[in-house]
Design a protein around this motif. Structure first.
Motif, PDB file in Angstrom:
ATOM      1  N   GLY A   1       0.848  -1.192   0.000  1.00 24.52           N
ATOM      2  CA  GLY A   1       0.000   0.000   0.000  1.00 24.52           C
ATOM      3  C   GLY A   1       0.881   1.239   0.000  1.00 24.52           C
ATOM      4  N   TYR A   2       0.419   2.287  -0.675  1.00 23.52           N
ATOM      5  CA  TYR A   2       1.238   3.490  -0.735  1.00 23.52           C
ATOM      6  C   TYR A   2       0.376   4.740  -0.811  1.00 23.52           C
ATOM      7  CZ  TYR A   2       0.471   3.467  -5.819  1.00 23.52           C
ATOM      8  OH  TYR A   2      -0.091   3.475  -7.062  1.00 23.52           O
ATOM      9  N   LEU A   3       1.015   5.877  -0.517  1.00 23.87           N
ATOM     10  CA  LEU A   3       0.403   7.205  -0.582  1.00 23.87           C
ATOM     11  C   LEU A   3       1.130   8.023  -1.629  1.00 23.87           C
ATOM     12  CD1 LEU A   3       0.468   7.624   3.239  1.00 23.87           C
ATOM     13  CD2 LEU A   3      -1.641   7.638   1.948  1.00 23.87           C
ATOM     14  N   ARG A   4       0.410   8.895  -2.294  1.00 22.00           N
ATOM     15  CA  ARG A   4       1.006   9.840  -3.240  1.00 22.00           C
ATOM     16  C   ARG A   4       0.527  11.217  -2.818  1.00 22.00           C
ATOM     17  NH1 ARG A   4       2.533   9.295  -9.052  1.00 22.00           N
ATOM     18  NH2 ARG A   4       4.506  10.396  -8.918  1.00 22.00           N
ATOM     19  N   TRP A   5       1.417  12.130  -2.501  1.00 23.42           N
ATOM     20  CA  TRP A   5       1.114  13.415  -1.891  1.00 23.42           C
ATOM     21  C   TRP A   5       1.517  14.515  -2.853  1.00 23.42           C
ATOM     22  CZ3 TRP A   5       3.983  14.964   3.238  1.00 23.42           C
ATOM     23  CH2 TRP A   5       3.332  16.043   3.836  1.00 23.42           C
ATOM     24  N   GLN A   6       0.604  15.470  -3.121  1.00 23.41           N
ATOM     25  CA  GLN A   6       0.901  16.567  -4.037  1.00 23.41           C
ATOM     26  C   GLN A   6       0.843  17.901  -3.316  1.00 23.41           C
ATOM     27  OE1 GLN A   6      -0.537  17.058  -8.057  1.00 23.41           O
ATOM     28  NE2 GLN A   6      -1.487  15.044  -7.916  1.00 23.41           N
TER      29      GLN A   6
END
Length: 163
Positions: A117-122
């Protein structure tokens, strides 16, 4: 301020002891960073009144705690096939994307982040085209697209308990 609240703020990196300055980008600006070296068009903010992200770092943060702190006017929409969710702010910028773990063996898959599982932050100042997106690492620093570890730094492995 109550002792427990100060302790919680310190744990989240918001107790006044962070190394960087929580700047107008709604992201963490490190010493020596300013608008000129973030490659914003015209060296100006796209969205000057953007709501800051509720936490300064994604290290060990749980999804349930992030959901409790999400600003009310941000929308949460599921990704395709309900594999995760995307938070969109008031300016239409995708601020956070969470992809659930696939449950496969991490070493057998194409990419271990998919298994875990992963997060992508902008950044709040990301543009409309993919070339104008400003992605952040787990500490809230803008990652340069020319960085050889761009994909590894911007796809943040989820460390918290699974929702």
């Amino acid at each position: 301020m109550a002792k427990g609240k100060l302790r919680r703020l310190r744990r989240q990196g918001r107790g006044g002891f962070a190394r960087g300055v929580f700047g107008p980008l709604g992201d963490l600006l490190r010493p020596g960073q300013d608008l000129r070296n973030l490659n914003l068009p015209g060296n100006r903010l796209r969205y000057p009144g953007a709501t800051p992200f509720p936490v300064r770092s994604l290290r060990g943060v749980s999804i349930s705690s992030l959901r409790r702190q999400r600003p009310r006017h941000w929308t949460e929409t599921p990704t395709r096939n309900n594999e995760g969710f995307v938070w969109t702010d008031e300016n239409g910028v995708d601020r956070l994307r969470f992809m659930r773990p696939t449950g496969e063996n991490a070493s057998a898959g194409d990419w271990s982040r998919q298994a875990n599982g992963y997060l992508r932050w902008q950044s709040s100042q990301s543009g409309d085209t993919p070339a104008e997106h400003l992605f952040l690492d787990q500490d809230g620093n803008v990652v340069d697209r020319n960085d050889p570890l761009f994909a590894e730094k911007t796809h943040i492995v989820y460390e918290g308990p699974y929702p």
